[in-house]
Scaffold this motif. Structure first.
Motif, PDB file in Angstrom:
ATOM      1  N   ALA A  22      -2.210   9.785  -3.227  1.00 48.67           N
ATOM      2  CA  ALA A  22      -3.259   8.853  -3.648  1.00 48.67           C
ATOM      3  C   ALA A  22      -2.666   7.522  -4.097  1.00 48.67           C
ATOM      4  O   ALA A  22      -3.198   6.452  -3.785  1.00 48.67           O
ATOM      5  N   ILE A  23      -1.565   7.553  -4.805  1.00 43.73           N
ATOM      6  CA  ILE A  23      -0.901   6.323  -5.245  1.00 43.73           C
ATOM      7  C   ILE A  23      -0.386   5.545  -4.035  1.00 43.73           C
ATOM      8  O   ILE A  23      -0.554   4.322  -3.965  1.00 43.73           O
ATOM      9  N   SER A  26      -3.266   3.906  -2.244  1.00 45.79           N
ATOM     10  CA  SER A  26      -3.790   2.803  -3.051  1.00 45.79           C
ATOM     11  C   SER A  26      -2.904   1.562  -2.941  1.00 45.79           C
ATOM     12  O   SER A  26      -3.414   0.449  -2.806  1.00 45.79           O
ATOM     13  N   ALA A  29      -3.397   0.024   0.533  1.00 47.02           N
ATOM     14  CA  ALA A  29      -4.706  -0.635   0.632  1.00 47.02           C
ATOM     15  C   ALA A  29      -4.714  -1.933  -0.166  1.00 47.02           C
ATOM     16  O   ALA A  29      -5.280  -2.940   0.276  1.00 47.02           O
ATOM     17  N   TYR A  30      -4.095  -1.945  -1.317  1.00 48.85           N
ATOM     18  CA  TYR A  30      -4.033  -3.157  -2.145  1.00 48.85           C
ATOM     19  C   TYR A  30      -3.260  -4.259  -1.439  1.00 48.85           C
ATOM     20  O   TYR A  30      -3.706  -5.401  -1.380  1.00 48.85           O
TER      21      TYR A  30
END
Length: 107
Positions: A22-23, A26, A29-30
């Motif tokens: 998940a990290i 993220s 995506a960022y």
């Protein structure tokens, strides 16, 4: 009384792996959301037998119009011109369409 880690090691390992995934998603995506559109212009040859324009010739014309060129590289049957901003790439497209004939496709 046994500790939770000893009782449920498989669940903790799976949870840790899912958390790391998940990290990673993220962060990707960022980074992707904050990237600006590519500031490039690509010149292709439309007719066989026509050679690519000279990069220095293009650089001189673009510089004379106040357009800052980051780099000019040749690819397979194309010339790729990179700029510092999207505004420069749009301005360069206009200039290139004026100085190059219909034997070239400007993207």
């Amino acid at each position: 009384m046994r500790s939770l880690f000893i009782q449920y090691p498989r669940q903790i390992i799976i949870a840790a792996i899912l958390f790391l995934i998940a990290i990673a998603v993220s962060v990707f995506a960022y980074q992707h959301s904050w990237q600006s559109p590519e500031a490039i212009v690509k010149i292709n040859v439309t007719n066989h037998g026509v050679s690519l324009p000279d990069g220095f010739f293009l650089y001189q014309h673009l510089s004379a119009e106040g357009i800052t060129v980051k780099s000019i590289t040749s690819g397979s049957d194309s010339l790729i011109i990179s700029f510092n901003s999207v505004d420069d790439s749009h301005a360069a497209e206009k200039v290139l369409k004026e100085i190059l004939d219909s034997g070239y496709r400007i993207e």
